[in-house]
Design a protein around this motif. Structure first.
Motif, PDB file in Angstrom:
ATOM      1  N   PRO A   1       0.888  -1.253  -0.260  1.00 36.57           N
ATOM      2  CA  PRO A   1       0.123  -0.024  -0.102  1.00 36.57           C
ATOM      3  C   PRO A   1       0.746   1.324   0.004  1.00 36.57           C
ATOM      4  CG  PRO A   1      -0.874  -1.481   1.667  1.00 36.57           C
ATOM      5  CD  PRO A   1       0.403  -2.158   1.058  1.00 36.57           C
ATOM      6  N   LEU A   2       0.463   2.308  -0.760  1.00 34.09           N
ATOM      7  CA  LEU A   2       1.301   3.500  -1.064  1.00 34.09           C
ATOM      8  C   LEU A   2       1.672   4.238   0.347  1.00 34.09           C
ATOM      9  CD1 LEU A   2       2.776   5.664  -2.551  1.00 34.09           C
ATOM     10  CD2 LEU A   2       0.245   6.693  -3.029  1.00 34.09           C
ATOM     11  N   ALA A   3       0.757   4.473   0.925  1.00 33.82           N
ATOM     12  CA  ALA A   3       1.055   5.070   2.415  1.00 33.82           C
ATOM     13  C   ALA A   3       2.132   4.199   3.385  1.00 33.82           C
ATOM     14  CB  ALA A   3      -0.264   5.422   3.374  1.00 33.82           C
ATOM     15  N   ASP A   4       1.838   3.038   3.318  1.00 36.56           N
ATOM     16  CA  ASP A   4       2.918   2.034   4.217  1.00 36.56           C
ATOM     17  C   ASP A   4       4.114   2.171   3.513  1.00 36.56           C
ATOM     18  OD1 ASP A   4       0.788   1.488   5.630  1.00 36.56           O
ATOM     19  OD2 ASP A   4       0.447  -0.426   4.724  1.00 36.56           O
TER      20      ASP A   4
ATOM     21  N   LEU B   1       4.569  19.134   5.627  1.00 37.46           N
ATOM     22  CA  LEU B   1       4.776  19.813   4.144  1.00 37.46           C
ATOM     23  C   LEU B   1       3.982  18.908   3.351  1.00 37.46           C
ATOM     24  CD1 LEU B   1       8.659  20.249   4.177  1.00 37.46           C
ATOM     25  CD2 LEU B   1       6.974  22.015   4.027  1.00 37.46           C
ATOM     26  N   LEU B   2       3.878  17.619   3.431  1.00 38.38           N
ATOM     27  CA  LEU B   2       3.084  16.790   2.489  1.00 38.38           C
ATOM     28  C   LEU B   2       1.787  16.719   2.743  1.00 38.38           C
ATOM     29  CD1 LEU B   2       3.419  14.300   0.262  1.00 38.38           C
ATOM     30  CD2 LEU B   2       3.211  12.787   2.160  1.00 38.38           C
ATOM     31  N   LEU B   3       1.079  16.782   3.865  1.00 41.98           N
ATOM     32  CA  LEU B   3      -0.191  16.383   3.816  1.00 41.98           C
ATOM     33  C   LEU B   3      -0.959  17.309   3.524  1.00 41.98           C
ATOM     34  CD1 LEU B   3      -0.516  14.426   7.332  1.00 41.98           C
ATOM     35  CD2 LEU B   3      -0.226  13.600   4.978  1.00 41.98           C
ATOM     36  N   PRO B   4      -0.837  18.660   3.835  1.00 42.45           N
ATOM     37  CA  PRO B   4      -1.985  19.790   3.084  1.00 42.45           C
ATOM     38  C   PRO B   4      -1.900  19.747   1.486  1.00 42.45           C
ATOM     39  CG  PRO B   4      -0.129  20.710   4.704  1.00 42.45           C
ATOM     40  CD  PRO B   4       0.455  19.331   4.462  1.00 42.45           C
ATOM     41  N   ASN B   5      -0.983  18.956   1.026  1.00 42.28           N
ATOM     42  CA  ASN B   5      -1.166  18.795  -0.649  1.00 42.28           C
ATOM     43  C   ASN B   5      -2.102  17.616  -0.986  1.00 42.28           C
ATOM     44  OD1 ASN B   5       0.819  20.844  -1.769  1.00 42.28           O
ATOM     45  ND2 ASN B   5       2.198  19.892  -0.261  1.00 42.28           N
ATOM     46  N   LEU B   6      -2.391  16.995  -0.067  1.00 39.18           N
ATOM     47  CA  LEU B   6      -3.064  15.748  -0.150  1.00 39.18           C
ATOM     48  C   LEU B   6      -4.792  15.906   0.300  1.00 39.18           C
ATOM     49  CD1 LEU B   6      -1.001  13.112   1.296  1.00 39.18           C
ATOM     50  CD2 LEU B   6      -0.971  14.077  -0.952  1.00 39.18           C
ATOM     51  N   LYS B   7      -5.658  15.175  -0.366  1.00 37.61           N
ATOM     52  CA  LYS B   7      -6.856  15.146  -0.142  1.00 37.61           C
ATOM     53  C   LYS B   7      -7.248  14.586   1.195  1.00 37.61           C
ATOM     54  CE  LYS B   7      -8.276  14.665  -4.999  1.00 37.61           C
ATOM     55  NZ  LYS B   7      -9.000  13.743  -6.108  1.00 37.61           N
ATOM     56  N   ALA B   8      -8.460  14.836   1.651  1.00 47.03           N
ATOM     57  CA  ALA B   8      -8.769  14.370   3.033  1.00 47.03           C
ATOM     58  C   ALA B   8      -8.318  12.924   3.311  1.00 47.03           C
ATOM     59  CB  ALA B   8     -10.135  14.784   3.554  1.00 47.03           C
ATOM     60  N   SER B   9      -9.053  12.049   2.381  1.00 44.77           N
ATOM     61  CA  SER B   9      -9.102  10.444   2.290  1.00 44.77           C
ATOM     62  C   SER B   9      -7.647  10.032   2.453  1.00 44.77           C
ATOM     63  CB  SER B   9      -9.782   9.929   1.159  1.00 44.77           C
ATOM     64  OG  SER B   9      -9.293  10.529  -0.251  1.00 44.77           O
ATOM     65  N   ALA B  10      -6.752  10.817   1.296  1.00 44.56           N
ATOM     66  CA  ALA B  10      -5.353  10.314   1.359  1.00 44.56           C
ATOM     67  C   ALA B  10      -4.715  10.651   2.794  1.00 44.56           C
ATOM     68  CB  ALA B  10      -4.467  11.009   0.255  1.00 44.56           C
ATOM     69  N   ARG B  11      -4.994  11.866   3.372  1.00 43.01           N
ATOM     70  CA  ARG B  11      -4.358  12.284   4.583  1.00 43.01           C
ATOM     71  C   ARG B  11      -4.481  11.237   5.733  1.00 43.01           C
ATOM     72  NH1 ARG B  11      -6.157  17.484   3.029  1.00 43.01           N
ATOM     73  NH2 ARG B  11      -7.874  17.365   4.573  1.00 43.01           N
ATOM     74  N   ARG B  12      -6.020  10.641   5.684  1.00 44.42           N
ATOM     75  CA  ARG B  12      -6.236   9.760   6.880  1.00 44.42           C
ATOM     76  C   ARG B  12      -5.495   8.424   6.326  1.00 44.42           C
ATOM     77  NH1 ARG B  12     -11.419  11.895   5.865  1.00 44.42           N
ATOM     78  NH2 ARG B  12     -11.889  10.516   4.057  1.00 44.42           N
ATOM     79  N   GLU B  13      -5.218   7.869   5.302  1.00 45.53           N
ATOM     80  CA  GLU B  13      -4.698   6.646   4.974  1.00 45.53           C
ATOM     81  C   GLU B  13      -2.982   6.973   5.266  1.00 45.53           C
ATOM     82  OE1 GLU B  13      -4.429   5.375   0.938  1.00 45.53           O
ATOM     83  OE2 GLU B  13      -6.595   6.032   0.604  1.00 45.53           O
ATOM     84  N   PHE B  14      -2.195   8.036   5.316  1.00 42.01           N
ATOM     85  CA  PHE B  14      -0.972   8.293   5.640  1.00 42.01           C
ATOM     86  C   PHE B  14      -1.080   8.219   7.194  1.00 42.01           C
ATOM     87  CE2 PHE B  14      -0.190   8.797   1.140  1.00 42.01           C
ATOM     88  CZ  PHE B  14       1.038   8.986   1.029  1.00 42.01           C
TER      89      PHE B  14
END
Length: 246
Positions: A76-79, A188-201
């Protein structure tokens, strides 16, 4: 590959500890031998000069990075992203003299070596950001600035270890210290991601935190990585078990 004796492994580990703690220039071969309780002649039988010790430790680090990269198993990408960060942080901390002192024993930064794995590490981070773009996790125009984002993120992770050593004066690094570094990276990274992606990371970081706490309570810490096979001191120790020490 030539089998490394137990004595050579011990010499390298003692050298790594002293180089990390005192610096390459401030550490003498006599001091390394004394720390091991051996004669200087026995030490120089295995490694003729202090520079030879530093260069062998450097070669081991680059080989560990190469072994991990060539054996990566994508998940999985976040992992994968969190694993990439942690591997780099742990490797940099356990061999922190390399970045700090290389000019003293090699005359140029490690990144100038033709076989340096630093650029490969940077390209791996960029590839992870490309995967984020391909999975449509970015917000708006963030996907258009991957090169700038990759450089900014790499710099934060690379110099986190220097910050811990120079400004906080740490002599050992804990999971909590690494987690703080990832939080700065994520800032730096998470503000560039959608909410669902932030939850995954964030979930991937939480899982890594739980796994690390288990490792810290169950025995010696090991470098992370999905590459199959032991790394660095683990590999060197395994090699030395094949023969008696010199």
């Amino acid at each position: 590959m030539k089998t490394r004796s137990r004595t050579a492994v011990r010499i390298l580990e003692a050298s790594r500890e002293l180089f990390n703690e005192k610096g390459y220039a401030a550490t003498s071969v006599t001091e390394i031998a004394a720390a091991l309780g051996m004669s200087q002649g026995n030490l120089t039988y295995h490694f003729k000069t202090k520079r030879d010790l530093a260069m062998q430790l450097e070669a081991d680090v680059l080989q560990a990075m190469k072994t991990r990269r060539e054996g990566l198993i994508l998940g999985p990408l976040a992992d994968d992203y969190v694993e990439h960060l942690l591997f780099g942080m742990e490797l940099t901390w356990s061999n922190r003299f390399l970045m700090r002192d290389r000019l003293q024993y090699a005359g140029e930064p490690i990144g100038r070596r033709p076989d340096s794995e630093l650029m490969a590490d940077y390209y791996e981070l960029t590839a992870l950001l490309v995967r984020i773009r391909e999975q449509d996790m970015f917000i708006g125009d963030s996907a258009q600035n991957i090169d700038v984002l990759a450089r900014s993120l790499w710099i934060v992770s690379r110099y986190w270890i220097d910050y811990l050593r120079e400004l906080e004066g740490l002599k050992t690094v804990s999971w909590a210290d690494q987690e703080r570094g990832i939080q700065h990276h994520f800032a730096l990274l998470l503000p560039n991601l959608k909410a669902s992606a932030r939850r995954e990371f964030n979930a991937a970081l939480d899982q890594a935190s739980n796994d690390s706490k288990i490792r810290e309570t169950s025995g010696p810490r090991q470098l992370l990585g999905r590459a199959r096979g032991p790394l660095l001191s683990e590999r060197s120790s395994a090699e030395s078990d094949k023969q008696q020490g010199a």
